[in-house]
Motif scaffolding. Sequence first.
Motif, PDB file in Angstrom:
ATOM      1  N   ASP A  46      59.035  46.072  38.021  1.00  0.00           N
ATOM      2  CA  ASP A  46      59.678  46.215  36.714  1.00  0.00           C
ATOM      3  C   ASP A  46      59.150  47.467  36.027  1.00  0.00           C
ATOM      4  O   ASP A  46      58.224  47.414  35.219  1.00  0.00           O
ATOM      5  CB  ASP A  46      59.392  44.969  35.860  1.00  0.00           C
ATOM      6  N   SER A  47      59.742  48.599  36.362  1.00  0.00           N
ATOM      7  CA  SER A  47      59.272  49.852  35.767  1.00  0.00           C
ATOM      8  C   SER A  47      59.740  50.022  34.340  1.00  0.00           C
ATOM      9  O   SER A  47      59.298  50.944  33.643  1.00  0.00           O
ATOM     10  CB  SER A  47      59.742  51.047  36.614  1.00  0.00           C
ATOM     11  N   HIS A  49      59.786  47.349  31.639  1.00  0.00           N
ATOM     12  CA  HIS A  49      58.875  46.725  30.683  1.00  0.00           C
ATOM     13  C   HIS A  49      57.437  47.206  30.866  1.00  0.00           C
ATOM     14  O   HIS A  49      56.756  47.506  29.879  1.00  0.00           O
ATOM     15  CB  HIS A  49      58.934  45.202  30.818  1.00  0.00           C
ATOM     16  N   SER A 470      62.597  54.300  32.852  1.00  0.00           N
ATOM     17  CA  SER A 470      61.553  53.843  33.780  1.00  0.00           C
ATOM     18  C   SER A 470      60.248  54.530  33.427  1.00  0.00           C
ATOM     19  O   SER A 470      59.970  55.644  33.880  1.00  0.00           O
ATOM     20  CB  SER A 470      61.940  54.149  35.233  1.00  0.00           C
ATOM     21  N   ASN A 517      68.885  50.493  39.625  1.00  0.00           N
ATOM     22  CA  ASN A 517      68.106  49.380  39.098  1.00  0.00           C
ATOM     23  C   ASN A 517      68.661  48.903  37.754  1.00  0.00           C
ATOM     24  O   ASN A 517      69.370  49.634  37.051  1.00  0.00           O
ATOM     25  CB  ASN A 517      66.638  49.780  38.944  1.00  0.00           C
ATOM     26  N   GLN A 519      67.583  48.399  34.739  1.00  0.00           N
ATOM     27  CA  GLN A 519      67.302  48.971  33.425  1.00  0.00           C
ATOM     28  C   GLN A 519      68.206  50.152  33.076  1.00  0.00           C
ATOM     29  O   GLN A 519      68.260  50.581  31.921  1.00  0.00           O
ATOM     30  CB  GLN A 519      65.829  49.401  33.317  1.00  0.00           C
TER      31      GLN A 519
END
Length: 560
Positions: A46-47, A49, A470, A517, A519
């Motif tokens: 999870d880059s 958060h 990210s 991804n 995000q």
Amino acid sequence: MQNACKHHSKMSKLLEKPEVARRVPPALLFFSLMPRLLGVELPIGDSFHIGEWFAAATTLWNDPTSSPLTIHGGWDFIPAIVTRWLTGGENYFYPTIYLTGAIIPAIAAAMLLLLLTRIMKGRITWPALIFLSIAAVAAPTLVGTRDLFLIATCWSLYELMTHSKSTGRRSLIILVIALLSAGVVWSFDRGIAGLVTVLTTLLSAAYFEKKFSYIRTAGLVVLCTALIIAIANTSGTIDYFYNVLFLAQTSSQWRYPLSPSFTANALSAIIFVAATIAATINTRLSEKRAYFHPYWLGISACALMMLRIGINRADMDHVTMAMWAPMILTAFSYSTREEPGNKPTFALAAAVSSIIAYFILYYAWFGIAFRILACSFSSSLLWCQQLGPGSRVRVFLASLSVWFLVLSLVNPTRSLASTTKSILKRRIVTPIEYLYKGVPYSRIADPGNAWAAKMIRDSGSKCLLDMTNSGIINAGANLPACIQASYPVYATKKFEDKLLREIENMDAKAVVYSSENWQYSIDSKDMKKRLPKVDALLRSRYPVEQCYEKYCIRSQQAMD
């Protein structure tokens, strides 16, 4: 009935040994925290958060006068700055992630449990033990790094408002002001919640008790809060008021479209908070004074503030943010309650009924089959008829609480087993391994993050524009953000013209353009749709696109 008697007998034997009983909640908390404390699974999945801790810190490290938008937090980038200063080089990534993802949340959870225990004044009864045990298991999912100073403020405020002696009172006032001031710049929304909590408590105490000293203390709170905000602004680390205004203007974009699950999640928090306030509304300062205790009013205000934060984006991860303040109300009400009466108040009856009814319906709609719940509840109701009227309710609610406690332990147990397995397979790096070998950036970042960070460094850019949101790339590129919003997803079209001006003036030979991804396309809306003018400008200024491992960069000319 025999099983119920056996259960009650075992509970009674446990309560006969208060020192043993007191250790149960801390032991359950430690067990629930173990999966996090054992280590960090690499590479980071999870880059978004986790990267938030690095985005502002990397910009400030390279450009101390930049005043970046720090998204949710104010000075919550400090752990990344401190670990980088202490360890240097790539070795700061792992301790920052471990500190913000494991240690600080563990401290916040422990503080919540200790505060509840402190408020209940060490009363070891079976309802108190069940309540604290469930709080211990739930705490790691209810609070996190950004709640640290808010919980500390609530604790110090409790000590101040229940301190009967004149000696030591000044020290408690200083402690409340210091923790609140730190909290205001640590996390914007929690800081505001803390300020509302303290001022509500002090001003209501001044009104009810007719003491000017509380107004003087409230004035000091406002003065010191203004001072810490001024220090933050003049130091260049954050532009406090712009950050808060930016968050207020853009928060609506994170609300989910109206749906049954959204409505159910939001109602679960609203009903829980409202029912708790209703059930504890009879809390008094003393038997002789028929007014609400100022601390109860302050924590009620805190609960309502956290409710607003939690239901803005009403998935269960956010809804649980509203749950911990009502638990303080419950503990406070239990510790100050008068002798129980024969008839429950209307508010109490409505609160208990609404809680049980709603969660039956919730699980009927989204989980457990209704017929199973119906049979279970109706059968247990008949079983309870063998008991006296008072015992029926106690046994019924105690049984519910114990079983929810058992169910709450399922996930920590699974997580602990999964974490242990990952350690054995060397997917999780423990703090001991970090201290022995160190952890370079290449192990922290996934291949796509690492590639994008290297390409930006090699391009000769003086700053980083990352449209994929990210923060791990910011950390690897070690460049300040080209725009004030290091995560562009937090900007709305209202801010697009400002972004265009910043992009036109930035010194970047390449940008991180897109990613497969999640995000990059939060709520199924990618950055091209969110900021179409920005996308058009980037495509014209950076015509060459290269992609690798789910990430794409655009540059002014082809790169090797």
